[in-house]
Design a protein around this motif. Structure first.
Motif, PDB file in Angstrom:
ATOM      1  N   ILE A  10     -30.562   9.135 -32.579  1.00 37.85           N
ATOM      2  CA  ILE A  10     -31.310   8.824 -31.358  1.00 37.85           C
ATOM      3  C   ILE A  10     -32.696   9.459 -31.467  1.00 37.85           C
ATOM      4  CG2 ILE A  10     -31.376   9.042 -28.847  1.00 37.85           C
ATOM      5  CD1 ILE A  10     -28.271   9.543 -29.066  1.00 37.85           C
ATOM      6  N   PRO A  11     -33.784   8.674 -31.430  1.00 32.22           N
ATOM      7  CA  PRO A  11     -35.118   9.253 -31.489  1.00 32.22           C
ATOM      8  C   PRO A  11     -35.341  10.196 -30.297  1.00 32.22           C
ATOM      9  CG  PRO A  11     -35.216   6.856 -31.683  1.00 32.22           C
ATOM     10  CD  PRO A  11     -33.821   7.215 -31.308  1.00 32.22           C
ATOM     11  N   GLY A  26     -34.477   9.578 -35.300  1.00 29.19           N
ATOM     12  CA  GLY A  26     -33.630   8.428 -34.994  1.00 29.19           C
ATOM     13  C   GLY A  26     -32.842   8.034 -36.225  1.00 29.19           C
ATOM     14  N   PRO A  31     -28.802   3.077 -35.556  1.00 27.62           N
ATOM     15  CA  PRO A  31     -29.386   3.591 -34.318  1.00 27.62           C
ATOM     16  C   PRO A  31     -28.376   3.538 -33.171  1.00 27.62           C
ATOM     17  CG  PRO A  31     -30.286   1.435 -34.829  1.00 27.62           C
ATOM     18  CD  PRO A  31     -29.426   1.822 -35.983  1.00 27.62           C
ATOM     19  N   SER A  35     -31.562   2.404 -29.259  1.00 26.68           N
ATOM     20  CA  SER A  35     -32.818   2.729 -29.938  1.00 26.68           C
ATOM     21  C   SER A  35     -33.067   1.768 -31.099  1.00 26.68           C
ATOM     22  CB  SER A  35     -32.792   4.176 -30.424  1.00 26.68           C
ATOM     23  OG  SER A  35     -31.784   4.389 -31.382  1.00 26.68           O
TER      24      SER A  35
END
Length: 66
Positions: A10-11, A26, A31, A35
């Motif tokens: 997860i960014p 990320g 993802p 995201s």
């Protein structure tokens, strides 16, 4: 200071109450939480979050880390 952390897929770009930055690139492969597939680079004093197609999704300048 900066904590660069991966593995969550997860960014993230979050300033902690203690003044540290938590940054996460990320995931290019898996993802999560809606995201994008992407990565993060440090280029010319900027942390850049990019999609696999090269679109810039977020940025943070090193001079904002203090």
């Amino acid at each position: 200071g900066v904590l660069l952390h991966g593995h969550t897929h997860i960014p993230a770009k979050t300033r902690t109450p203690g003044g540290w930055w938590y940054l996460n690139p990320g995931s290019a492969a898996l993802p999560k939480e809606g995201s994008w597939r992407g990565y993060m680079v440090l280029e010319d004093g900027l942390f850049l979050w990019k999609t696999l197609e090269g679109e810039e999704m977020d940025r943070l300048a090193l001079d904002h880390l203090q």
